[in-house]
Design a protein around this motif. Structure first.
Motif, short mmCIF file in Angstrom:
data_model
loop_
_atom_site.label_atom_id
_atom_site.label_comp_id
_atom_site.label_asym_id
_atom_site.label_seq_id
_atom_site.Cartn_x
_atom_site.Cartn_y
_atom_site.Cartn_z
N LEU B 88 0.86 -1.18 0.00
CA LEU B 88 0.00 0.00 0.00
C LEU B 88 0.90 1.23 0.00
O LEU B 88 1.91 1.26 0.70
CB LEU B 88 -0.90 0.03 1.24
CG LEU B 88 -2.07 -0.96 1.28
CD1 LEU B 88 -2.77 -0.89 2.63
CD2 LEU B 88 -3.07 -0.71 0.15
N GLU B 90 1.73 5.05 0.93
CA GLU B 90 1.36 5.91 2.05
C GLU B 90 1.98 7.30 2.00
O GLU B 90 1.89 8.04 2.97
CB GLU B 90 1.77 5.23 3.37
CG GLU B 90 1.04 3.93 3.62
CD GLU B 90 1.34 3.31 4.98
OE1 GLU B 90 0.54 2.47 5.41
OE2 GLU B 90 2.35 3.67 5.59
N ASN B 115 13.52 -10.29 10.21
CA ASN B 115 12.13 -10.33 9.73
C ASN B 115 11.98 -11.21 8.49
O ASN B 115 11.01 -11.10 7.77
CB ASN B 115 11.67 -8.90 9.42
CG ASN B 115 10.17 -8.77 9.40
OD1 ASN B 115 9.49 -9.25 10.30
ND2 ASN B 115 9.64 -8.15 8.36
N PHE B 203 8.54 -0.96 3.45
CA PHE B 203 8.44 -1.23 4.89
C PHE B 203 7.62 -2.50 5.06
O PHE B 203 6.39 -2.49 4.99
CB PHE B 203 7.80 -0.06 5.62
CG PHE B 203 7.93 -0.16 7.11
CD1 PHE B 203 9.00 0.42 7.77
CD2 PHE B 203 7.00 -0.88 7.85
CE1 PHE B 203 9.14 0.31 9.14
CE2 PHE B 203 7.12 -1.00 9.22
CZ PHE B 203 8.19 -0.40 9.88
N ILE B 205 5.90 -5.62 6.82
CA ILE B 205 5.27 -5.82 8.13
C ILE B 205 6.22 -6.60 9.04
O ILE B 205 6.80 -7.60 8.62
CB ILE B 205 3.88 -6.49 7.99
CG1 ILE B 205 3.12 -6.42 9.30
CG2 ILE B 205 3.98 -7.93 7.48
CD1 ILE B 205 1.63 -6.63 9.15
N GLY B 206 6.40 -6.11 10.25
CA GLY B 206 7.34 -6.71 11.19
C GLY B 206 8.62 -5.90 11.33
O GLY B 206 9.38 -6.11 12.28
N TYR B 207 8.87 -4.97 10.41
CA TYR B 207 10.06 -4.12 10.55
C TYR B 207 9.89 -3.24 11.78
O TYR B 207 8.78 -2.84 12.13
CB TYR B 207 10.23 -3.21 9.33
CG TYR B 207 10.88 -3.83 8.12
CD1 TYR B 207 11.04 -5.21 8.00
CD2 TYR B 207 11.36 -3.04 7.08
CE1 TYR B 207 11.63 -5.77 6.87
CE2 TYR B 207 11.96 -3.58 5.96
CZ TYR B 207 12.09 -4.94 5.85
OH TYR B 207 12.68 -5.48 4.74
N LYS B 208 11.06 -2.91 12.36
CA LYS B 208 11.02 -2.00 13.51
C LYS B 208 10.79 -0.57 13.00
O LYS B 208 11.37 -0.19 11.96
CB LYS B 208 12.36 -2.04 14.24
CG LYS B 208 12.68 -3.39 14.84
CD LYS B 208 14.11 -3.38 15.33
CE LYS B 208 14.54 -4.77 15.72
NZ LYS B 208 15.97 -4.90 15.94
N ASP B 209 10.03 0.21 13.76
CA ASP B 209 9.81 1.61 13.38
C ASP B 209 11.12 2.38 13.28
O ASP B 209 11.24 3.32 12.49
CB ASP B 209 8.88 2.30 14.39
CG ASP B 209 7.42 1.89 14.20
OD1 ASP B 209 7.12 1.35 13.11
OD2 ASP B 209 6.62 2.10 15.11
N ASP B 216 8.90 9.16 6.99
CA ASP B 216 7.59 8.51 6.81
C ASP B 216 7.69 7.34 5.84
O ASP B 216 8.49 7.38 4.90
CB ASP B 216 6.58 9.53 6.25
CG ASP B 216 6.24 10.59 7.26
OD1 ASP B 216 6.12 10.25 8.45
OD2 ASP B 216 6.11 11.77 6.87
N ARG B 217 6.86 6.36 6.08
CA ARG B 217 6.80 5.23 5.14
C ARG B 217 6.24 5.72 3.81
O ARG B 217 5.29 6.49 3.78
CB ARG B 217 5.86 4.14 5.66
CG ARG B 217 6.27 3.59 7.00
CD ARG B 217 5.51 2.34 7.40
NE ARG B 217 4.07 2.37 7.32
CZ ARG B 217 3.26 1.67 8.11
NH1 ARG B 217 3.78 0.90 9.07
NH2 ARG B 217 1.97 1.71 7.96
N PHE B 220 4.11 0.44 2.26
CA PHE B 220 3.92 -0.56 3.30
C PHE B 220 3.69 -1.90 2.63
O PHE B 220 2.89 -2.01 1.70
CB PHE B 220 2.72 -0.19 4.18
CG PHE B 220 2.42 -1.20 5.26
CD1 PHE B 220 3.32 -1.40 6.30
CD2 PHE B 220 1.26 -1.94 5.23
CE1 PHE B 220 3.05 -2.33 7.29
CE2 PHE B 220 0.97 -2.87 6.23
CZ PHE B 220 1.88 -3.06 7.26
N TYR B 222 2.64 -5.72 3.25
CA TYR B 222 2.07 -6.69 4.18
C TYR B 222 2.14 -8.09 3.57
O TYR B 222 2.84 -8.29 2.58
CB TYR B 222 0.62 -6.30 4.53
CG TYR B 222 -0.33 -6.23 3.34
CD1 TYR B 222 -0.35 -5.12 2.50
CD2 TYR B 222 -1.19 -7.28 3.06
CE1 TYR B 222 -1.22 -5.07 1.42
CE2 TYR B 222 -2.06 -7.24 1.98
CZ TYR B 222 -2.06 -6.14 1.16
OH TYR B 222 -2.91 -6.10 0.08
N HIS B 225 -3.12 -12.82 3.96
CA HIS B 225 -3.38 -13.93 4.88
C HIS B 225 -3.83 -15.17 4.12
O HIS B 225 -4.48 -15.09 3.08
CB HIS B 225 -4.49 -13.54 5.87
CG HIS B 225 -3.98 -12.73 7.01
ND1 HIS B 225 -3.16 -13.26 7.99
CD2 HIS B 225 -4.16 -11.43 7.34
CE1 HIS B 225 -2.87 -12.31 8.86
NE2 HIS B 225 -3.45 -11.18 8.49
#
Lengths: 148, 238
Positions: B88, B90, B115, B203, B205-209, B216-217, B220, B222, B225
Motif C-alpha cells: 500500500l 502511504e 524479519n 516497509f 510488516i514486522g520491521y522495527k519503526d 515517513d513510510r 507498506f 504486508y 493472509h
C-alpha cells in the motif's frame, strides 16, 4: 558414545562461593537429570563426593570457562527473546493499523469519495485513533455534501 | 516526456488481483498521474479496472506463482517500479521514486534478517536484497537478467534440482535465484540500493519503526493472509 557414559555432564557453577554446581547426572535408568551438587563454603569444610568427583573430572578452570560460556549464551538468548517479543508486538500493532485502514476503505462512502486529502490522511495514519478520526470527518463531509 | 511507470503482476489466486487493485488505488491517491500496468488473467479483468490501470496485459501471462519474473522484462516503461501486490502506498514521495535509480540498472531495498525466513546461506554468503519491490531500467542487460530470473526459477523448482551446498528450502525463493544470478553470473547489470533509510521504500510488516529513522513510510508491504487466499478463486488455465 563415551560422553554419554559419563556420570556428570555439562557442569557449571550455580554459586562458586558456596561450591554449588549444576549439571546433568546419570541416573540408574540411563537417563540424565538436572542435579544440584552443593558442598557449601570451603571455610565450613563440608564434603560432597559428587562435588569432588565433578572437580576431579573437569577441574576448576574448565568449570569457570563453561560457566562464562553458559552465561554469555543465556544473555544472548535473553536479548534475542526480547527482540522477538518486541517484533511480535510491533507486528501486531502494524496488523491492527493495516486492517483498520482496509476496513475504512471498504466503506463505500470512503472508497468512492473524491476527497483525496482526507483519504491520504487516513492512509498515512499512524494510530487507530487517527484512522477513526479522519474516516469520521471524511464521512461527515460526504454526508454534508449530499445534503446540500 | 518521461516514460516511467509502476507495474503489478497478479496470477494464480484472485486475492493477488484484488490486492493489486487496492495498492494501485492507494498509489493514485498520492500520485494521480501515475502510469500503472497490470499483468493478469483476462478472465479476472473488470471494466472499472481501466480507471485504475492504464495498461492491462493478459496475453501469455503464465498461471504461475512467480509470473512476475516472466512479466518484468515486458515492461512498457523506461524506468519501472515493480511492486508486489500486497503493498500500500502511504506517501507523496512515491512520485519521485524514479529519481533514485541514479546510474544503476536496478535498485533494491535490503532484507532484514530479523524479519525474514531465510537470508544467510553460509558464513560468507547472504541474500541481502528484498525482491518484492525493485526499480529497474529497461535495457538489454536488465531484460536478460529478468528473463534468466524466470528461467532459473523454473529450473530451481524442478524435482531433481540440486540445491547443494545450500539448504533445500532455498528452492522456494526467487530471492535465492536473483542472488545466484547476481553472484555467479555476469549480466553487466549495475546494481544499487534505495536511498537510506531504504525501509521507507519497502516497509515490510514486522520491521522495527526505528528502521525509518524518523522519516515517513512510502510503501507498506504486508502479507496476504492464508484465509484470504483460501476464500478467493484459484485461476484454472484454459
Amino acid at each position: 558414545m563415551a560422553d554419554e557414559l559419563k556420570k556428570y555432564r555439562n557442569p557449571i557453577w550455580q554459586n562458586k562461593e558456596n561450591r554449588h554446581i549444576v549439571c546433568e547426572m546419570l541416573q540408574s535408568d540411563g537417563q540424565y537429570l538436572i542435579a544440584h551438587i552443593v558442598a557449601g563454603p570451603e571455610s565450613e569444610g563440608g564434603v560432597n563426593i559428587d562435588y569432588d568427583a565433578v572437580i576431579a573430572e573437569y577441574g576448576l578452570d574448565d568449570l569457570d570457562a563453561r560457566t562464562a560460556s553458559h552465561q554469555e549464551q543465556r544473555e544472548k538468548n535473553n536479548v534475542r527473546e526480547k527482540e522477538q517479543a518486541e517484533a511480535q508486538l510491533m507486528r501486531q500493532k502494524q496488523e491492527v493499523l493495516f486492517n483498520m485502514k482496509l476496513e475504512a476503505f471498504e466503506i463505500d462512502i470512503v472508497k468512492n469519495s473524491e476527497n483525496k486529502e482526507l483519504k491520504k490522511l487516513i492512509r498515512k495514519s499512524k494510530t487507530p485513533l487517527e484512522i477513526q478520526a479522519y474516516t469520521t470527518i471524511l464521512i461527515q463531509k460526504e454526508l454534508d455534501k449530499d445534503e446540500q | 516526456m518521461s516514460n516511467n511507470g509502476y507495474l503489478y503482476v497478479a496470477s494464480v489466486n484472485k486475492a493477488y488481483y484484488y490486492a493489486a487493485k487496492k495498492s494501485a488505488e492507494s498509489l493514485l491517491d498520492f500520485y494521480p498521474e501515475a502510469k500503472i500496468t497490470l499483468f493478469t488473467h483476462e478472465e479476472w479483468v473488470e471494466g472499472e479496472d481501466y480507471k485504475i490501470f492504464d495498461n492491462i496485459i493478459t496475453d501469455g501471462v503464465p498461471n504461475h506463482i512467480r509470473a512476475k519474473l516472466w512479466a518484468l522484462s515486458q515492461t512498457p516503461y523506461d524506468l519501472t517500479l515493480y511492486l508486489d501486490c500486497d503493498t500500500l502506498i502511504e506517501h507523496e514521495d512515491i512520485s519521485n521514486v524514479f529519481d533514485h535509480i541514479g546510474d544503476n540498472d536496478i535498485i533494491f531495498t535490503r532484507n532484514r534478517p530479523y524479519n525474514a525466513k531465510i537470508t544467510k546461506l553460509s558464513d560468507t554468503e547472504e541474500m541481502i536484497y528484498h525482491c518484492g519491490l525493485l526499480l529497474y531500467r529497461n535495457n538489454e542487460q536488465t531484460k536478460n537478467l529478468m528473463d534468466n530470473w524466470y528461467a532459473d526459477y523454473l529450473k530451481q523448482r524442478e524435482p531433481n534440482w540440486d540445491s547443494s551446498p545450500y539448504p533445500y528450502q532455498v528452492r522456494n525463493w526467487d530471492t535465492f535465484t536473483m542472488w545466484n544470478l547476481l553472484t555467479n553470473s555476469n549480466h553487466n547489470v549495475k546494481v544499487g540500493d534505495f536511498p537510506s533509510p531504504d525501509a521507507r521504500w519497502n516497509f515490510v510488516i514486522g520491521y522495527k519503526d526505528s528502521e525509518l529513522d524518523n522519516t515517513d513510510r512510502v510503501i507498506f508491504h504486508y502479507t496476504i493472509h492464508k484465509h484470504e487466499l483460501n476464500k478467493n478463486e484459484v485461476y484454472q488455465s484454459q
